[in-house]
Design an enzyme around this catalytic site. Structure first.
Site, short mmCIF file in Angstrom:
data_model
loop_
_atom_site.label_atom_id
_atom_site.label_comp_id
_atom_site.label_asym_id
_atom_site.label_seq_id
_atom_site.Cartn_x
_atom_site.Cartn_y
_atom_site.Cartn_z
N HIS A 19 -42.08 -19.29 -1.68
CA HIS A 19 -42.50 -17.93 -1.54
C HIS A 19 -42.31 -16.95 -2.43
CE1 HIS A 19 -44.10 -16.14 2.20
NE2 HIS A 19 -43.06 -15.71 2.66
N ASN A 66 -41.74 -9.36 3.83
CA ASN A 66 -42.73 -8.99 4.94
C ASN A 66 -42.66 -7.40 4.91
OD1 ASN A 66 -42.58 -11.42 5.95
ND2 ASN A 66 -41.15 -11.13 7.76
N ASN A 112 -47.58 -12.42 5.54
CA ASN A 112 -46.76 -11.35 5.99
C ASN A 112 -46.76 -10.28 4.95
OD1 ASN A 112 -46.40 -11.90 8.58
ND2 ASN A 112 -44.64 -12.97 8.43
#
Length: 192
Positions: A19, A66, A112
């Protein structure tokens, strides 16, 4: 002026996870461009540099993935940067591990961080430099997969993809996004 935002999560536990590809590519660009003037602003680490005659703001949001749009949106408003001049570097589950792709616009595709940026900018018309991390294997959840570090053959593939993505950002600065897409995106015959 270009705003180049690499997406990721702050903190040692997230370093070099799937990520955090965006953070890793921004660090690679900062190293290549000898950037040392990092500071905290807009809920992010930012640094400015001139590359190929263009002022560039490098960014690593500190909001967690997010909420990435909070940082990107704040910097875009402050510097009055049009959406077309915002480039976002992020991981992509739908691309095989190590595959890279430049896209000029599009939906969040379930990401996200991109969803947050779209919400804060009010548009999908910003360029994305996407690095494939593949789908989870061996019964891992999506969360475990993206927050985990690459292993096995993926280590070399993803390391090479990060360098290729940094090359493609430099290419886009030099020749424009459209030409960089032709030069750096995989061609149809090699997508098998």
């Amino acid at each position: 002026m270009k705003l180049i935002a690499g997406l990721g999560n702050p903190g040692k536990e997230y370093e070099h996870t799937r990520h955090n590809m965006g953070f890793d590519v921004v660090d690679e660009l900062a190293s290549r461009w000898h950037v040392l003037n990092w500071k905290e602003a807009f809920k992010a680490e930012i640094a400015t540099v001139v590359v190929h005659g263009e002022k560039v703001c490098l960014m690593k949001p500190l909001t967690y993935m997010n909420l990435s749009g909070e940082a990107v949106g704040a910097a875009a408003r402050f510097y009055k940067i049009d959406a077309e001049d915002i480039w976002v570097i992020c991981d992509d589950l739908d691309l095989p591990a190590g595959r890279t792709r430049i896209r000029k616009k599009g939906s969040a595709g379930g990401h996200n961080g991109l969803k947050s940026i779209i919400a804060h900018l009010g548009t999908q018309n910003f360029t994305r430099f996407r690095i494939g991390v593949g789908h989870p294997q061996d019964g891992h959840t999506v969360v475990d997969h993206v927050l985990g570090k690459p292993y096995g053959e993926d280590i070399a593939r993803i390391a090479e993809a990060k360098k290729h993505t940094a090359d493609s950002v430099e290419g886009a600065l030099e020749m424009g996004v459209d030409k960089a897409m032709s030069a750096f995106n995989p061609h149809k015959e090699s997508r098998k």
